[in-house]
Every structure is written in C-alpha cells, then in structure tokens.
Write an enzyme that holds these catalytic residues in place. Structure first.
Site, short mmCIF file in Angstrom:
data_model
loop_
_atom_site.label_atom_id
_atom_site.label_comp_id
_atom_site.label_asym_id
_atom_site.label_seq_id
_atom_site.Cartn_x
_atom_site.Cartn_y
_atom_site.Cartn_z
N VAL A 12 -46.59 -93.78 -32.55
CA VAL A 12 -45.48 -93.87 -31.58
C VAL A 12 -44.15 -94.14 -32.29
O VAL A 12 -43.14 -93.48 -32.01
CB VAL A 12 -45.76 -94.96 -30.52
CG1 VAL A 12 -44.60 -95.07 -29.54
CG2 VAL A 12 -47.05 -94.64 -29.76
N LYS A 100 -48.99 -102.02 -24.35
CA LYS A 100 -49.53 -102.49 -23.05
C LYS A 100 -50.29 -103.79 -23.16
O LYS A 100 -50.28 -104.61 -22.24
CB LYS A 100 -50.40 -101.42 -22.37
CG LYS A 100 -51.39 -100.65 -23.26
CD LYS A 100 -50.79 -99.46 -23.88
CE LYS A 100 -51.48 -99.17 -25.19
NZ LYS A 100 -52.08 -97.90 -25.28
N GLU A 124 -41.48 -99.09 -20.15
CA GLU A 124 -41.85 -97.84 -19.46
C GLU A 124 -42.99 -97.13 -20.18
O GLU A 124 -43.88 -96.54 -19.55
CB GLU A 124 -40.62 -96.92 -19.39
CG GLU A 124 -40.79 -95.68 -18.57
CD GLU A 124 -41.05 -95.98 -17.10
OE1 GLU A 124 -40.15 -96.44 -16.40
OE2 GLU A 124 -42.19 -95.74 -16.65
N GLY A 129 -47.85 -93.20 -20.54
CA GLY A 129 -47.21 -92.40 -21.60
C GLY A 129 -45.86 -91.88 -21.16
O GLY A 129 -44.93 -92.63 -20.90
N ILE A 131 -44.99 -90.48 -18.40
CA ILE A 131 -44.70 -90.52 -16.95
C ILE A 131 -43.73 -91.66 -16.62
O ILE A 131 -44.00 -92.81 -16.97
CB ILE A 131 -45.99 -90.74 -16.13
CG1 ILE A 131 -47.03 -89.69 -16.43
CG2 ILE A 131 -45.68 -90.79 -14.64
CD1 ILE A 131 -48.38 -89.96 -15.75
N LYS A 200 -53.10 -101.60 -18.20
CA LYS A 200 -52.06 -100.85 -17.48
C LYS A 200 -52.04 -101.19 -15.98
O LYS A 200 -50.96 -101.30 -15.39
CB LYS A 200 -52.27 -99.35 -17.72
CG LYS A 200 -51.99 -98.98 -19.19
CD LYS A 200 -52.54 -97.62 -19.56
CE LYS A 200 -52.20 -97.25 -20.99
NZ LYS A 200 -52.91 -96.06 -21.46
N1 HSE Z 1 -55.14 -94.98 -25.85
C1 HSE Z 1 -54.20 -94.79 -24.82
C2 HSE Z 1 -54.68 -93.64 -23.91
C3 HSE Z 1 -52.86 -94.46 -25.39
O1 HSE Z 1 -55.60 -92.93 -24.33
O2 HSE Z 1 -54.21 -93.51 -22.80
C4 HSE Z 1 -51.74 -94.45 -24.39
O3 HSE Z 1 -51.55 -95.71 -23.82
#
Ligand code: HSE
Length: 406
Positions: A12, A100, A124, A129, A131, A200
C-alpha cells in the site's frame, strides 16, 4: 506547499507514492495547493529507488519536522503503528491510515487524540479498499437512521470463493494467487478465518452506531468449512455463498454485528460480486438501500483511498467531528449472536430426514443428503433444531444463514 510522509513502503505504501507522483498535477489542483512527499519511513533499504533520498528509519525525523502536516500510515498491525500514529496526532499532524486492525482496536482513542489536537484521523482505506464508504456513511447518509449494513468486505476470500466456484480451483492455489496479487494479509489466516472482515464491520458499526465495537465482541466465522457441495446446493437454490460482514439494529436498540458465510439470493446484487471486488449494502430509513461496489484490496485501489484522505487533510485542517465515536467499557449495546434471526440452510447426511414444516426443500435424495431452507428462526432455535435432528440419527453437515436483504 503542503508536505506529507508515508509510513511503510510495502504494497500500500509504495502504491501511495506511485499514485501520488503519477497524478501529482491533478492532485495539486484538487487540493488547492502544491503537495509533495517529504519522507518515507521504512526499516528496509531501497538503494535503487527513485525516492532514495526520502527514506528515513526513525519516526523522530518526521515528528520533529513542522513542515510535515499529514502522514499516511500503511505499515499494518497494531504495534508500532499505534505509537507512531498517536505521536503524529499529538503533534497536530493529521493521519490517513489503511490499517483496519489499528482502527478496529484503537479507533476511539485515536479519534479522541485527533480531536484534542485539532487534526484528523482518517481511515477511508481501512474498509472496502477503493470503495468510498467511510465518508458517505458519516456525511452523505447522515440524514438516515441506518438499520442494516451487509457486505463483502474481504477481497481475498471473495477471490478464493470465486475461483473455487467458477474454475474449481483448489483453495490453496487460489489463496497463493491472492497473496501474489498483494490482496492477502501478511498472515492470510486473518482473511480466511474472517478476522479481517470482522475488523472492517467493527469500524462500520462503531461509526454508524457511535460506540466502539471491539473485534472480540463480534461473532466471526471464516470460509474454511465451505465445501463444493454447499456451493452446488446454493446454485441449485438460486444463489451463492459469500462471506458476509453484517450489522443490524434490533427493535430493542441493541446492535448485532457478525461475520460468517451466508447464502445470498441471486436477486441480491451482492451474489454477483466476484473476484477481489467488495460491495457494501447500506439500509436506512431515508435511502431504503444503497450499494457501494469496487476493488476491495490491492496496491493502487487502496492507495487511492489513502491519498483521498491526505488531500482531504490538506483541504480541512480542523477536525471533522461527524467522523467520531466514543469508547465504552460495556458491551450492553451488542446483542448475542444467538438472537440473530434468519432463514437457515441445512445440509443433513441421510436422505430420510424429515424436512421441518414450512421449510423449502432443495433436495431429499441427491448424494444421500437432505437439504432445505427453514423459515426465519433465531440461531438459538436453529441450534435446537440441530440437536433434535441428531437425536433422530441425522447428521447435520452444515448450517448457513440466508441473507434476508434483496
Ligand atoms: N486482506 C484484505 C482483503 C486487504 O483481502 O480484503 C484489504 O483490506
């Protein structure tokens, strides 16, 4: 000129640097002022990088530089990200994070620190990701009472399930592909066991309902028990099995957050969300339903969300108060998983099992299985049904709730 630092040069972090320099002119014009990356913090050396002169190894360099007003935290994990982020906020430097785990475990505290120091803690990129979901929830949808949120919030598991269903790929092969593509967590157990999706839904629940929801108070089940038989019967019924992260506000005012595989009817767009894509359906008393869809993981999609926050931080130096929740020592506002009510899919070994009254039969004589979907019942009642099936010599192989939003 506004300068920011990037913490962590992994998937990232390197995406943030790449996307920033690719789109620097348009980012500058949208931010309303010139911007640049001053430092990249990483313990590793990158001798041939075009950004070699920006790498530093000590957070103190960033903390002591007043020119740095914003920080993108892309390190992952709680420690030392928590200590670094808190120290930046205490210096009045706004932070944008894709982490997260950090937000799910320390979000309330870091939001408070940001508020006290008149800066922002934005995240965000931590959910969905690419979105946009965090800002829409506390800004665009602020006029609603949010009744339910349901979504696919883990790209890795959705990628694996899609490969298993469409290409009959082995679980391990699909997981290795997801790791190679940079979708999976460092320890992919967090993806396949549902912990990533749990973090999340904790963030979404905390934001929507105003109190910190900690991961250990959320029922969480991953995809490791999903068999191709269940996938086949789901298709026969007219749906797909998806790993769903979910939260609902009950009539008694409590919320019920959970993560588990669910049967999703083909009438629901979520059933058609494949590969690394995520989707979040938000239900509210004004909007009815709104669906957000996009790439849920990956280098540039996640970097896009981190940079969106950095631009926002440059534009708004004062704390955005609508993005806030309180810490609480109590879990009184969270209902027990046993109270969750849904239609239940049952697959039972033994073709002579009685199908309960009112249930929809999917099969009674195929491969020696009886498969049916019950009327809505609580998890507690479905456990009682399992026990009574066992008493009558049936073997319950799987039970999966049905997502009831269409
Ligand atoms: N490992 C996470 C996924 C990465 O696969 O969604 C993104 O948060």
């Amino acid at each position: 000129m506004s300068k920011f630092a990037v913490l962590g040069y992994g998937v990232v972090g390197s995406g943030v640097v790449e996307l920033f320099y690719t789109n620097r002119d348009s980012i500058t014009s949208k931010a309303g002022q010139s911007m640049d990356i001053k430092y990249i913090l990483d313990i590793r050396d990158f001798p041939n990088s075009p950004y070699e002169d920006k790498f530093v190894k000590s957070i103190e360099t960033i903390l002591s530089d007043d020119e740095v007003t914003a920080v993108a935290e892309c390190m992952g994990g709680v420690h030392p990200a928590y200590e670094f982020v808190k120290a930046c906020l205490e210096k009045g430097k706004s932070v944008s994070t894709s982490n997260k785990q950090l937000v799910a475990e320390k979000g309330a505290e870091l939001l408070k620190v940001a508020k006290e120091h008149h800066c922002n803690f934005f995240f965000e990129a931590s959910v969905g990701g690419a979105i946009p979901i965090i800002r829409p929830l506390h800004k665009c949808l602020a006029a609603n009472e949010i009744t339910e949120v349901a979504g696919i919030l883990n790209g890795t598991t959705n990628f694996i399930l899609t490969k298993m269903i469409n290409e009959h790929m082995e679980f391990e092969t699909a997981l290795a592909m997801a790791q190679e593509l940079g979708y999976a967590e460092k320890d992919p157990t967090a993806d396949v066991e549902g912990d990533d999706a749990c973090r999340k839904i904790c963030i979404i629940s905390s934001l929507v309902y105003g109190k910190h929801v900690y991961p250990n108070s959320v029922y969480t089940k991953g995809i490791t028990d999903i068999s191709l038989d269940d996938v086949k019967y789901a298709q026969k019924w007219g749906g797909a099995i998806k790993l769903i992260a979910y939260v609902k506000k009950l009539d008694n005012g409590k919320i019920i957050p959970l993560v588990c595989p669910m049967l999703v009817s083909n009438e629901n767009l979520i059933a058609h969300v494949d590969d690394v894509f995520n989707a979040v359906m938000v239900c509210g008393n004004g909007i009815d339903k709104t669906l957000f869809y996009g790439r849920g993981a990956g280098k540039l999609p996640t970097a896009s969300a981190v940079l969106g926050d950095i631009i926002n931080e440059v534009q708004h130096s004062e704390t955005v108060l609508s993005q806030y929740w309180e810490d609480t020592n109590s879990t009184d506002f969270i209902a027990d998983y046993s109270e969750f009510t849904a239609q239940m899919y049952f697959r039972i070994k033994g073709s002579n099992t009685l199908v309960p009254e009112g249930a929809e039969t999917i099969c009674t004589d195929d491969d020696d299985y009886t498969v049916f979907i019950t009327k809505p019942m609580s998890i507690a009642d479905s456990e009682r049904l399992c026990a009574s099936i066992a008493e009558n010599n049936g073997m319950v192989v799987s039970t999966i709730p049905v997502l009831d939003i269409k």
